[in-house]
Design a protein around this motif. Sequence first.
Motif, PDB file in Angstrom:
ATOM      1  N   ASN A 279     -51.433 -23.687 -90.902  1.00 51.46           N
ATOM      2  CA  ASN A 279     -52.059 -24.319 -89.742  1.00 51.46           C
ATOM      3  C   ASN A 279     -52.916 -25.353 -90.439  1.00 51.46           C
ATOM      4  O   ASN A 279     -53.126 -26.336 -89.486  1.00 51.46           O
ATOM      5  CB  ASN A 279     -52.971 -23.365 -89.153  1.00 51.46           C
TER       6      ASN A 279
ATOM      7  N   ASN B 215     -48.859 -31.256 -79.393  1.00 49.12           N
ATOM      8  CA  ASN B 215     -49.081 -30.028 -79.430  1.00 49.12           C
ATOM      9  C   ASN B 215     -48.181 -29.180 -80.282  1.00 49.12           C
ATOM     10  O   ASN B 215     -46.967 -29.392 -79.988  1.00 49.12           O
ATOM     11  CB  ASN B 215     -49.770 -29.451 -78.248  1.00 49.12           C
ATOM     12  N   ARG B 216     -48.670 -28.185 -81.045  1.00 51.35           N
ATOM     13  CA  ARG B 216     -47.681 -27.204 -81.719  1.00 51.35           C
ATOM     14  C   ARG B 216     -46.789 -28.075 -82.461  1.00 51.35           C
ATOM     15  O   ARG B 216     -45.384 -27.749 -82.404  1.00 51.35           O
ATOM     16  CB  ARG B 216     -47.209 -26.548 -80.729  1.00 51.35           C
TER      17      ARG B 216
ATOM     18  N   ARG C  21     -45.528 -27.896 -85.710  1.00 51.75           N
ATOM     19  CA  ARG C  21     -44.695 -27.088 -86.253  1.00 51.75           C
ATOM     20  C   ARG C  21     -43.350 -26.563 -85.756  1.00 51.75           C
ATOM     21  O   ARG C  21     -42.141 -26.553 -86.064  1.00 51.75           O
ATOM     22  CB  ARG C  21     -45.403 -26.019 -87.026  1.00 51.75           C
ATOM     23  N   LEU C  22     -43.733 -26.051 -84.466  1.00 55.42           N
ATOM     24  CA  LEU C  22     -42.548 -25.414 -83.631  1.00 55.42           C
ATOM     25  C   LEU C  22     -41.708 -26.708 -83.062  1.00 55.42           C
ATOM     26  O   LEU C  22     -40.520 -26.475 -83.179  1.00 55.42           O
ATOM     27  CB  LEU C  22     -43.096 -24.638 -82.371  1.00 55.42           C
TER      28      LEU C  22
ATOM     29  N   TRP D 153     -42.661 -28.640 -73.900  1.00 51.59           N
ATOM     30  CA  TRP D 153     -43.184 -29.796 -73.962  1.00 51.59           C
ATOM     31  C   TRP D 153     -42.879 -30.911 -72.921  1.00 51.59           C
ATOM     32  O   TRP D 153     -42.962 -32.210 -72.867  1.00 51.59           O
ATOM     33  CB  TRP D 153     -42.654 -30.450 -75.297  1.00 51.59           C
TER      34      TRP D 153
END
Length: 499
Positions: free
Chosen positions: A21, A104-105, A107-108, A150
């Motif tokens: 993270n 946002n997020r 990595r995913l 997203w």
Amino acid sequence: MLSLLIWLPIFGAVVIGLLPNQVSALRIRQGALAITGIVLLWTLGLVTQFDLNNPGVQLQEYFPWIEVLGLDYSLGVDGLSLVLVGLNSLLTWIAIYCSDVNTNRPRLFYALVLLVSGGVAGAFLSQNLLLFFLFYEVELVPFYLLVAIWGGVKRGYAATKFLLYTAVSGALILAAFLGLIWLADASSFAYDSLLGQTLPIGLQVLLLSGILIGFGIKIPLVPFHTWLPDTYVAASTPVAMLLGGVLAKLGAYGIFRFGLGLFPEAWAKLAPWLAVWAAVSVLYGATAAIAQKDIKRMVAYSSIGHMGYILLGGAALTTVGIVGAISQMAAHGLILALLFHLVGVVEAKVGTRELDVLNGLMNPVRGLPLISALLVLGAMASAGIPGLVGFIAEFLVFQGSFAVYPLQTLLCVIGTGLTAVYFVILLNRTCFGRLDNAIAYFPQVTWREKAPALILTALILILGVQPDWLTRWSEPITTAMVAAVPTEQAVQQIVQVSK
């Protein structure tokens, strides 16, 4: 050489997904850009190894996998898949480049984009029907999540609708593949071993119908199109670029590879109806686009119409028509990606996509002059203006199909005229007129936002002026595909024998 195009993005997706993270979103984005950049450069190297005079499959890779199921790891590239592999590599890199740095997020998000890239490349390169289906299904869940997490307004509804339609598409395609293996009494899903099968024409038409509907949902063609406007509009700009620029071409590729390629006799029998289907899709997409007030939704509906040209070129069964259809796949991917990117920039700077609100963006001082100018060029390319890549693709389709299906071709030409109508409406209301002082002085467009549009614009111009750089790759395989289609007399003999 081919395996790297598949497994480097997939391996990269795994690595990015497992990052701690503490790694910043910027670093993750840079890593994804590096991976897709290597893939893009590797694709360019692949082009240098390709023999233009060879219509067969090249640079093949093979090893047995699950022999009891007839599944092997068999890859290869020809003139049909090479152009689309390059398009996938380019648009994936551009999609990651123009993604929000502070998403946002992260990595995913980037892991899912890379997973889609590897799966699509695997589908384009697979020389085994079951292997193709596995890669074909790989993109299903990632795209669902990319839209659902997203996306914009109604993203949950749009993502679920996309998931259901795509699941039905996969089920129909798998059923057709399994039916072919069973009816032909084949021991393997290898594509080469299924070429020239001698099933009765009635069974061929039945199997071909499943393939046409399955891939017709993915393209999509009318009446299987209803998922497209909702999904394209709800998707973020990078995801919309991949949906329209890459995923739709996977459906078109499947129709040519497994429809025309495996069932040329049935294709010739259904070709008149396919031409009608193409004309209906072109006219519906164009007229529906005219009625839209949301510019992103207008571009989405335009995609339905332009994909109809691809089916028309294939239905004509002429070398020129099919070369035009393959060229249209690449041209439409570049143009649609440009339009979606520009619409995304307009929405980010102005805060709306509504035609009734937008005006005066061409204002050189307070508007978005460069974005507006590129939007004009993208609209011209989509409308088939000479000198741009959209013109040569549509011209080849019309030239190759007019002698065979004059009425359907003329209807599609009318669709091109309607394309000019709805883009004139779009440009007149957004770019011209007086800029509203209440919303003037938009945030400045950065070079990071300009760069993707400039790259796509350059390709649209270059390939429009020098179309041979696009068409020459597919000419040998197209000639071979047309030669494999029996004459009308031969089809009638096959029908009589099957009776």
